[in-house]
Design a protein around this motif. Structure first.
Motif, PDB file in Angstrom:
ATOM      1  N   HIS A 190       0.775  -1.272   0.092  1.00  0.00           N
ATOM      2  CA  HIS A 190       0.047  -0.066   0.058  1.00  0.00           C
ATOM      3  C   HIS A 190       0.939   1.392   0.071  1.00  0.00           C
ATOM      4  CE1 HIS A 190       0.697  -0.798   4.101  1.00  0.00           C
ATOM      5  NE2 HIS A 190       1.062   0.340   4.207  1.00  0.00           N
ATOM      6  N   GLU A 191       2.208   1.125  -0.029  1.00  0.00           N
ATOM      7  CA  GLU A 191       3.108   2.211  -0.140  1.00  0.00           C
ATOM      8  C   GLU A 191       3.509   2.169  -1.314  1.00  0.00           C
ATOM      9  OE1 GLU A 191       5.826   1.461   3.162  1.00  0.00           O
ATOM     10  OE2 GLU A 191       4.314   1.902   4.460  1.00  0.00           O
ATOM     11  N   GLN A 194      -3.502   4.862  -0.977  1.00  0.00           N
ATOM     12  CA  GLN A 194      -4.170   3.364  -0.660  1.00  0.00           C
ATOM     13  C   GLN A 194      -5.664   3.487  -0.301  1.00  0.00           C
ATOM     14  OE1 GLN A 194      -3.100   5.350   1.569  1.00  0.00           O
ATOM     15  NE2 GLN A 194      -2.748   4.467   3.582  1.00  0.00           N
ATOM     16  N   ARG A 224      -6.149  -0.553  -0.755  1.00  0.00           N
ATOM     17  CA  ARG A 224      -5.474  -1.254  -1.760  1.00  0.00           C
ATOM     18  C   ARG A 224      -4.361  -1.889  -0.838  1.00  0.00           C
ATOM     19  NH1 ARG A 224      -6.231   3.725  -4.862  1.00  0.00           N
ATOM     20  NH2 ARG A 224      -7.401   3.211  -6.606  1.00  0.00           N
ATOM     21  N   GLY A 225      -4.262  -3.268  -1.317  1.00  0.00           N
ATOM     22  CA  GLY A 225      -3.136  -4.043  -0.520  1.00  0.00           C
ATOM     23  C   GLY A 225      -3.774  -4.777   0.512  1.00  0.00           C
ATOM     24  N   GLY A 236      -3.252  -4.419  -4.224  1.00  0.00           N
ATOM     25  CA  GLY A 236      -2.428  -3.485  -3.955  1.00  0.00           C
ATOM     26  C   GLY A 236      -1.152  -3.364  -5.052  1.00  0.00           C
ATOM     27  N   GLU A 249       3.758   7.774   2.634  1.00  0.00           N
ATOM     28  CA  GLU A 249       2.609   7.044   3.031  1.00  0.00           C
ATOM     29  C   GLU A 249       2.547   7.048   4.648  1.00  0.00           C
ATOM     30  OE1 GLU A 249      -0.096   4.362   4.584  1.00  0.00           O
ATOM     31  OE2 GLU A 249       1.906   3.747   4.614  1.00  0.00           O
TER      32      GLU A 249
END
Ligand SMILES: [Zn+2]
Ligand SMILES: [Zn+2]
Length: 340
Positions: free
Chosen positions: A60-61, A86, A110-111, A116, A145
């Motif tokens: 997510h980063e 994210q 996301r992720g 992600g 992030e």
């Protein structure tokens, strides 16, 4: 193209999937260049993140370069370096109507809940992309992030210049919070159980530190706050008893911020909260804080250069996660790269 999927807890696979195509909604195709490994990615890998669903492409980063844009894109062009938000939200529920999409009733991260960034390409909406400053490398940019998470907690705390802040925990989360808090107030106490982390915190702006394992935590907080307790406490340790400790350590009219995901019951009593009229607030993810973090970098109030301790190519993600599990003391931040 290659992607890293957690098939089920403790089973990581490098898989081949179709390259995504853009559409009117996900109208920007991003070629990934750097993806951070965060504690929560490790949690999903090991099956300890209650929010995650499987199988899942984690990460997510997410930092990359714009590879293709749809006709309806106006603010981005091919070649732009960006970081991807994210958090995705529905836009029509109660939290969204209050501009709090990070706790949207239909939240998809996301992720975590949807796939992600541990893959070569990802298609996302233009509004989820933030242009990177030239001064920051793609790898260091993944640190934006975690910085947004720290900004969120200080924002939820309504942290102000005259606050006496207590940050409980000096790990990755606590040190990001310290970095942001230090730009807002000076009176900062950091508590942890590791002396080397506390020494680092003092170097980065903590005025006082407490070793919670060897010192009397509550007595020290009182000593360092003129006998009245912290005005703001942020839990960056997120362990079972941290909420109770912070309710005790916070003075009248203070704010206590929780960030943990533990579901273990904690015994707290009403009197602690009512008698001091404490505000106990959760801080989750971040609410569109990327712009704020990037502005701080451009202004020179936030420096994320030289944040990365190790890199691994995406295809060697297993080695990277094994290395995280080794708890090697040299680990600060690990980034997956896409030059394989
Ligand atoms: Zn993270
Ligand atoms: Zn919503």
């Amino acid at each position: 193209m290659k992607a890293v999927q957690i098939v089920k807890p403790n089973q990581l696979e490098v898989i081949d999937i179709e390259k995504p195509v853009i559409d009117p909604k996900n109208n920007v195709l991003v070629k990934m260049t750097a993806a951070g490994i965060c504690g929560s990615d490790v949690g999903i890998y090991h099956g300890t993140n209650a929010a995650a669903t499987y199988p899942r492409i984690i990460g997510h980063e997410m930092v990359g370069v714009v590879a293709e844009v749809g006709d309806n894109v106006s603010s981005l062009k091919i070649g732009d370096r960006i970081i991807i938000n994210q958090v995705t939200s529905c836009g029509h529920c109660y939290p969204c109507s209050k501009n709090r999409g990070n706790v949207c009733d239909n939240l998809k991260v996301r992720g975590v809940h949807i796939d992600g960034g541990y893959r070569e390409y990802i298609a996302v909406p233009e509004s989820d992309c933030y242009l990177l400053p030239d001064s920051l490398s793609d790898q260091d940019a993944v640190m934006i992030e975690p910085t947004t998470i720290a900004i969120q907690s200080c924002t939820r705390a309504e942290l102000e210049k005259d606050d006496m802040l207590l940050i409980y925990g000096a790990g990755a989360l606590g040190s990001s919070i310290l970095k942001i808090a230090h730009t807002i107030c000076d009176h900062i106490i950091v508590a942890d159980i590791m002396d080397d982390k506390l020494a680092e915190a003092r170097e980065h702006g903590a005025q006082f530190t407490i070793n919670a394992a060897t010192e009397d935590f509550q007595a020290k907080v009182l000593e360092y706050t003129h006998g009245r307790g912290a005005t703001v406490s942020i839990d960056a340790a997120c362990v079972k008893n941290s909420l109770l400790l912070l309710l005790q350590a916070t003075g009248n009219a203070g704010r206590v911020i929780t960030m943990g995901f533990s579901t273990a019951p904690t015994e707290v009593n009403q009197f602690l909260i009512t008698s001091k009229e404490l505000d106990v607030r959760g801080s989750r993810l971040q609410n569109k804080m990327f712009g704020k973090a990037i502005d701080m970098i451009k202004e020179g109030t936030l420096d994320l250069n030289n944040s990365i301790s190790h890199t691994f190519p995406l295809t060697k993600a297993q080695e990277a996660f094994d290395f995280v599990d080794s708890r090697d003391p040299s680990i600060r931040k690990i980034v997956l790269t896409f030059d394989f």
